[in-house]
Enzyme design. Sequence first.
Site, PDB file in Angstrom:
ATOM      1  CE1 TYR A  65      -3.029   2.501   5.212  1.00 38.34           C
ATOM      2  CE2 TYR A  65      -0.686   2.862   4.876  1.00 38.34           C
ATOM      3  CZ  TYR A  65      -1.777   2.031   4.859  1.00 38.34           C
ATOM      4  OH  TYR A  65      -1.628   0.727   4.470  1.00 38.34           O
TER       5      TYR A  65
ATOM      6  NE  ARG B 252       0.957   7.299   8.446  1.00 38.39           N
ATOM      7  CZ  ARG B 252       2.253   7.386   8.643  1.00 38.39           C
ATOM      8  NH1 ARG B 252       2.894   8.507   8.396  1.00 38.39           N
ATOM      9  NH2 ARG B 252       2.930   6.354   9.096  1.00 38.39           N
TER      10      ARG B 252
ATOM     11  CE1 TYR C 192      -0.779   4.426  13.539  1.00 34.13           C
ATOM     12  CE2 TYR C 192      -0.485   5.875  11.647  1.00 34.13           C
ATOM     13  CZ  TYR C 192      -1.156   4.844  12.275  1.00 34.13           C
ATOM     14  OH  TYR C 192      -2.184   4.236  11.619  1.00 34.13           O
TER      15      TYR C 192
ATOM     16  CB  CYS D 262      -9.980  22.903  18.943  1.00 31.80           C
ATOM     17  SG  CYS D 262     -10.396  24.483  18.260  1.00 31.80           S
ATOM     18  CD  GLU D 263      -7.957  17.226  20.080  1.00 31.02           C
ATOM     19  OE1 GLU D 263      -7.153  16.833  20.949  1.00 31.02           O
ATOM     20  OE2 GLU D 263      -9.184  17.040  20.131  1.00 31.02           O
TER      21      GLU D 263
ATOM     22  N   GLY E 129       0.859  -1.186   0.000  1.00 32.08           N
ATOM     23  CA  GLY E 129       0.000   0.000   0.000  1.00 32.08           C
ATOM     24  C   GLY E 129       0.890   1.228   0.000  1.00 32.08           C
ATOM     25  NE  ARG E 130       3.719   2.750   5.507  1.00 31.42           N
ATOM     26  CZ  ARG E 130       2.976   3.287   6.462  1.00 31.42           C
ATOM     27  NH1 ARG E 130       2.869   4.581   6.559  1.00 31.42           N
ATOM     28  NH2 ARG E 130       2.343   2.512   7.342  1.00 31.42           N
TER      29      ARG E 130
HETATM   30  C1  LIG Z   1      -3.638  -7.175   5.378  1.00 30.49           C
HETATM   31  C2  LIG Z   1      -2.863  -5.990   4.937  1.00 30.49           C
HETATM   32  N1  LIG Z   1      -2.287  -6.017   3.731  1.00 30.49           N
HETATM   33  C3  LIG Z   1      -1.595  -4.958   3.268  1.00 30.49           C
HETATM   34  C4  LIG Z   1      -1.441  -3.810   4.019  1.00 30.49           C
HETATM   35  C5  LIG Z   1      -0.668  -2.692   3.423  1.00 30.49           C
HETATM   36  O1  LIG Z   1       0.361  -2.301   4.206  1.00 30.49           O
HETATM   37  P1  LIG Z   1       1.397  -1.188   3.705  1.00 30.49           P
HETATM   38  O2  LIG Z   1       0.623   0.021   3.367  1.00 30.49           O
HETATM   39  O3  LIG Z   1       2.269  -0.992   4.871  1.00 30.49           O
HETATM   40  O4  LIG Z   1       2.102  -1.766   2.529  1.00 30.49           O
HETATM   41  C6  LIG Z   1      -2.011  -3.745   5.287  1.00 30.49           C
HETATM   42  C7  LIG Z   1      -1.795  -2.606   6.177  1.00 30.49           C
HETATM   43  O5  LIG Z   1      -0.899  -2.649   7.004  1.00 30.49           O
HETATM   44  C8  LIG Z   1      -2.753  -4.861   5.757  1.00 30.49           C
HETATM   45  O6  LIG Z   1      -3.337  -4.833   6.943  1.00 30.49           O
HETATM   46  N1  LIG Z   2      -2.603   3.597   8.888  1.00 27.80           N
HETATM   47  C1  LIG Z   2      -1.264   3.207   9.220  1.00 27.80           C
HETATM   48  C2  LIG Z   2      -0.859   1.868   8.794  1.00 27.80           C
HETATM   49  C3  LIG Z   2      -1.831   0.799   9.073  1.00 27.80           C
HETATM   50  C4  LIG Z   2      -1.858  -0.078   7.914  1.00 27.80           C
HETATM   51  C5  LIG Z   2      -3.064  -0.934   7.851  1.00 27.80           C
HETATM   52  N2  LIG Z   2      -2.890  -2.248   8.447  1.00 27.80           N
HETATM   53  C6  LIG Z   2      -0.272   4.290   8.851  1.00 27.80           C
HETATM   54  O1  LIG Z   2      -0.640   5.348   8.508  1.00 27.80           O
HETATM   55  O2  LIG Z   2       0.901   4.103   8.926  1.00 27.80           O
END
Ligand SMILES: Cc1ncc(COP(=O)(O)O)c(C=O)c1O
Ligand SMILES: N[C@@H](CCCC[NH3+])C(=O)O
Length: 439
Positions: free
Chosen positions: A390, A330, A334, A361-362, A292-293
């Site tokens: 994200y 984020r 985090y 307002c935080e 994803g990321r």
């Molecule tokens: C099951 C699953 N697959 C894939 C991802 C994608 O993760 P990332 O964005 O870190 O690649 C996530 C999120 O952590 C996930 O929960």
């Molecule tokens: N949302 C998170 C990661 C979680 C990924 C989903 N399992 C982030 O911004 O880093």
Amino acid sequence: MFLHGTSRINKNGHLEIGGVDTVEIVEQFGTPVYVYDIALIRERARGFKETFDRLGINAQVAYASKAFSTVAMVQLVDQEGLSLDVVSGGELYTALAADFPVERIHFHGNNKSLEELEMAIEHQIGCIVVDNFYELELLTSVCEMKQAKAKILLRVTPGIEAHTHDYILTGQEDSKFGFDLQNGQAASAVKMALESNHLDLLGLHCHIGSQIFDTTGFILAARKIFTKLNEWKNEFGFESTVLNLGGGFGIRYTKEDDPIAPSQYVEEIIKEVKAQANAFSMTVPEIWIEPGRSLVGDAGTTLYKIGSRKDVPNVRKYLAVDGGMSDNIRPALYEAKYEAILANRPLDEVEETVSIAGKCCESGDMLIWDLPLPKAENNDILAVFCTGAYGYSMANNYNRIPRPPVVFVENGLAHLVVRRETFEDIVRFDLSLSQKVNN
Ligand SMILES: Cc1ncc(COP(=O)(O)O)c(C=O)c1O
Ligand SMILES: N[C@@H](CCCC[NH3+])C(=O)O
């Protein structure tokens, strides 16, 4: 300088992305605005696919759409020939709205509802990743009702602690996700799935966490999985034709971050998978991954306008922008770190260190602490890098702030793919006291 993809400083001294001057993007679309470098997303997508091709591995690269999902993004994923991981009815609906090929959709989640499973079965999506015993039963009954057979993977928890933030760890024993590999739950689930006439068990899935900088955790997970696969081959005659090793490949948010290259993750993981398969005399399974990321993170930049300034003498200088934790939660969630520059000024005259505050307002709504910048003035544009994953997908309407638009830039053209929310949108679902509604 910290620029990704096609980002560069143009002859006007402005940040340019995808051949488009960010000052013009702001004039056209306002601020805050999420800008995506489409060429960089394509490059990353092709990089993953080419690495598998080079290694001669049958693979599916499924984009984890939780990182950033819109109809246009899903269409881009289709154009690049990737598969798609969805984790809710809403993400599935987005994929269907984008006409994404259903056979390449994989459905995740630790608490899929009856309606979501029905939706998945009705649309004959490619694979459901079953997370727990409750879901195994629920899915079986949906398939019985609809006289269907579902292709599934079982999500297993290998008992691995990857090195990342506690909130984004998922592979450890004490996790809400998946069937535990060590305590026998995963074996029971495999047995149940094999005995069902309504489930076609393709293999296993494992995702150990997110923003991980090396392959140690993936390799340990693969070893644990193969050890179990070997036991199950002998006990139940089960062979995993697919092994999905999830996503989680880290990216460089700041100069301090040092992840390995996307291709290196794949190369090292595949080397181990081949070694394990060889050691147990198994055929190398088809490998699926779910980045994803690492596909969209550094392709996204958020542009804000600088507003108020507060100097606390001898302590800190605060500069506030016109967004914050409503478009990027984020840092608050985090303590995530980002790099930023002034997009409308040459970079060379760094003069002060400021902390970038959001407008919510935080006190915790701080986007960046202690950022070196040229002396910024009201209405200057702040570009925060690496907000592609994200950011928009976790945006919210806290303080009733409308969500920003999303603009794709490529080859000198800017294309609006999500319009800015309006105040009318904010009250769209509100009912007045005098309205009587049944549900
Ligand atoms: C099951 C699953 N697959 C894939 C991802 C994608 O993760 P990332 O964005 O870190 O690649 C996530 C999120 O952590 C996930 O929960
Ligand atoms: N949302 C998170 C990661 C979680 C990924 C989903 N399992 C982030 O911004 O880093």
